[in-house]
Structure formats: structure tokens, C-alpha cells
Design a protein around this motif. Structure first.
Motif: not given
Length: 166
Positions: A51-76
Motif C-alpha cells: 500500500x502507500x503507507x509508510x514503511x514499518x520498523x520491525x524486530x523480534x525479541x526473545x523474552x522470558x516471563x512466568x505469565x501464561x500465554x493468555x496473560x502475556x497477550x493481555x499485557x501486550x
């Protein structure tokens, strides 16, 4: 391992650039018990679909947490909202996008509570696979078993993602 994809193509009200916004957001995740262990190189990528949108800036992080996947997604999602993300039109420009890509290799189809895992489109996106390979060159897709190199080789050649200058 847990992998988080980050991206943005608009400046946020608090920060001058998408990258500065994303770096600050990841630091703020620590208040929810989410620790950044490593980050890929930063990439510039064309919007998908094109599309004609501006280009994105992207990266990937390796993270650690005790949060379960659903709680992690809520935090995000809370951090996205704090940084001005408004969900509406699919593939719209955004000030922040935090995606749970892979949570310790767990596969979930969405029938149960919580996020679909791994992220349902990660294998189709150069802006995810290229930075993910920086962090985990031996990674294999938890559902298909395909290697990251094979997934990258199968990408639509029209996708453009390139490492940014430091």
C-alpha cells in the motif's frame, strides 16, 4: 523460548520515531514481569499487503516471563493501548504492534481460551522471519516442522524487508 514481534510505521505521541516507541514499550513490559533477553537487528519493511503507507520498523525479541500465554497477550494489549494503539481497520498504519509469535513451541488453534499459537501468519511474513532467524537460526515452526530457512525461501518474492542502519 518465547518470541515477541514488534512493529510500527507511525510515530507515537510520546516518541519521535517508531523504533523509539517500540524500544520504550518493551522496557515498559518489565513492569508486567516480561524480561527482554535478546533483540534481533532492526528491519525496515514494506507494508503487507502493499500500500502507500509508510514503511514499518520491525524486530523480534526473545523474552522470558512466568505469565501464561493468555496473560502475556493481555499485557501486550495493555501496553499497546498505553502507547496509543487503536484497533480498527485491518492492516491500518499503527504506532505500535506487539505480537506473540511463539510461546515455547506450544500449538493452540484458538478453540481453547487464549491466543492462537504459534502466530497464525508468522510463516508468511519476511518482517517476522528475517529478524527471528537473527535470534534463532535453528528455529522450526512448531506446527509444520519447517525450518526457518525453508520458510524464508518460500516467502512471496514481493515482500521487502531489509536490515536498518544502526
Amino acid at each position: 523460548m518465547i518470541f515477541l514481534g514488534v512493529g510500527a510505521n507511525l510515530p507515537s505521541p510520546r516518541y519521535s520515531s517508531p523504533r523509539a516507541t517500540l524500544e520504550a514499550a518493551v522496557r515498559d513490559l518489565a513492569a508486567s514481569g516480561i524480561v527482554s533477553l535478546a533483540v534481533s537487528r532492526w528491519y525496515e519493511s514494506a507494508p503487507v499487503p502493499v500500500s502507500d503507507q509508510p514503511w514499518y520498523v520491525n524486530a523480534v525479541y526473545r523474552i522470558e516471563t512466568d505469565l501464561a500465554p493468555d496473560r502475556l497477550l493481555d499485557a501486550l494489549h495493555r501496553v499497546e493501548a498505553d502507547y496509543g494503539r487503536v484497533r480498527g481497520v485491518v492492516n491500518a498504519p499503527r504506532v505500535i504492534d506487539l505480537d506473540l509469535l511463539d510461546y515455547r513451541g506450544i500449538c493452540r488453534d484458538g478453540a481453547e481460551k487464549g491466543p492462537v499459537l504459534p502466530h497464525p501468519r508468522l510463516h508468511e511474513r519476511a518482517f517476522v522471519l528475517l529478524p527471528l532467524r537473527d535470534l534463532a537460526p535453528g528455529w522450526t515452526h512448531p506446527r509444520s516442522g519447517a525450518s526457518i530457512d525453508n520458510l524464508i525461501a518460500e516467502l512471496d518474492p514481493g515482500q521487502t524487508a531489509r536490515p536498518m542502519e544502526s
